[in-house]
Scaffold this motif. Structure first.
Motif, PDB file in Angstrom:
ATOM      1  N   LEU A  77      16.335 -50.348 -47.931  1.00  0.00           N
ATOM      2  CA  LEU A  77      16.001 -49.235 -47.041  1.00  0.00           C
ATOM      3  C   LEU A  77      15.935 -47.932 -47.827  1.00  0.00           C
ATOM      4  N   ILE A  78      16.934 -47.690 -48.645  1.00  0.00           N
ATOM      5  CA  ILE A  78      16.988 -46.451 -49.418  1.00  0.00           C
ATOM      6  C   ILE A  78      15.892 -46.427 -50.477  1.00  0.00           C
TER       7      ILE A  78
ATOM      8  N   GLU B  28      16.170 -52.297 -42.827  1.00  0.00           N
ATOM      9  CA  GLU B  28      17.431 -51.765 -42.297  1.00  0.00           C
ATOM     10  C   GLU B  28      18.608 -52.702 -42.576  1.00  0.00           C
ATOM     11  N   ASN B  29      18.343 -53.981 -42.574  1.00  0.00           N
ATOM     12  CA  ASN B  29      19.418 -54.965 -42.746  1.00  0.00           C
ATOM     13  C   ASN B  29      19.917 -55.074 -44.172  1.00  0.00           C
ATOM     14  N   TYR B  30      19.261 -54.417 -45.110  1.00  0.00           N
ATOM     15  CA  TYR B  30      19.724 -54.411 -46.500  1.00  0.00           C
ATOM     16  C   TYR B  30      19.566 -52.989 -47.014  1.00  0.00           C
ATOM     17  N   GLU B  31      20.632 -52.222 -46.912  1.00  0.00           N
ATOM     18  CA  GLU B  31      20.588 -50.787 -47.187  1.00  0.00           C
ATOM     19  C   GLU B  31      19.968 -50.424 -48.538  1.00  0.00           C
TER      20      GLU B  31
ATOM     21  N   PRO C  96      15.603 -42.085 -45.116  1.00  0.00           N
ATOM     22  CA  PRO C  96      15.859 -43.404 -44.524  1.00  0.00           C
ATOM     23  C   PRO C  96      15.851 -43.363 -42.997  1.00  0.00           C
ATOM     24  N   ASP C  97      16.320 -42.256 -42.423  1.00  0.00           N
ATOM     25  CA  ASP C  97      16.327 -42.114 -40.964  1.00  0.00           C
ATOM     26  C   ASP C  97      14.921 -42.165 -40.377  1.00  0.00           C
TER      27      ASP C  97
ATOM     28  N   VAL D  48      14.204 -45.804 -39.859  1.00  0.00           N
ATOM     29  CA  VAL D  48      14.991 -46.290 -38.723  1.00  0.00           C
ATOM     30  C   VAL D  48      14.384 -45.781 -37.416  1.00  0.00           C
TER      31      VAL D  48
END
Length: 93
Positions: free
Chosen positions: A66-67, A60-63, A77-78, A81
């Protein structure tokens, strides 16, 4: 959704995200550096909700990670999260 099922689903997704994260050596090293875990500690504790939550928080801290992870796992991605939130005691969104 029942909390136990949510946590089990979140844990399974987080384990998949962990495997994805460890698939690239530089990203794996960043995970270890960020979390303070060493490889043997990570192996021993990989199934613990706190460790799995830390892995998802790392993503999460590095989009871009995450993607990329979400794409690699064929999830939104959600979902990653939401899995972190579930592992932290909340419910998936």
């Amino acid at each position: 959704m029942r909390a136990r099922e949510t946590n089990e689903d979140a844990g399974a997704l987080a384990l998949r995200a962990l495997v994805w994260t460890l698939g690239e050596p530089d990203r794996a090293q960043r995970l270890l550096d960020t979390t303070g875990l060493d490889p043997s500690d990570l192996r021993a504790r990989a199934g613990e909700p706190a460790v799995l939550s830390a892995v998802l928080g790392f993503l999460e801290n590095y989009e871009p990670d995450l993607i990329a992870c979400a794409d690699g796992l064929a999830v939104a991605p959600d979902a990653l999260v939401g899995a972190r939130a579930a592992l932290d005691g909340g419910y998936e969104a």
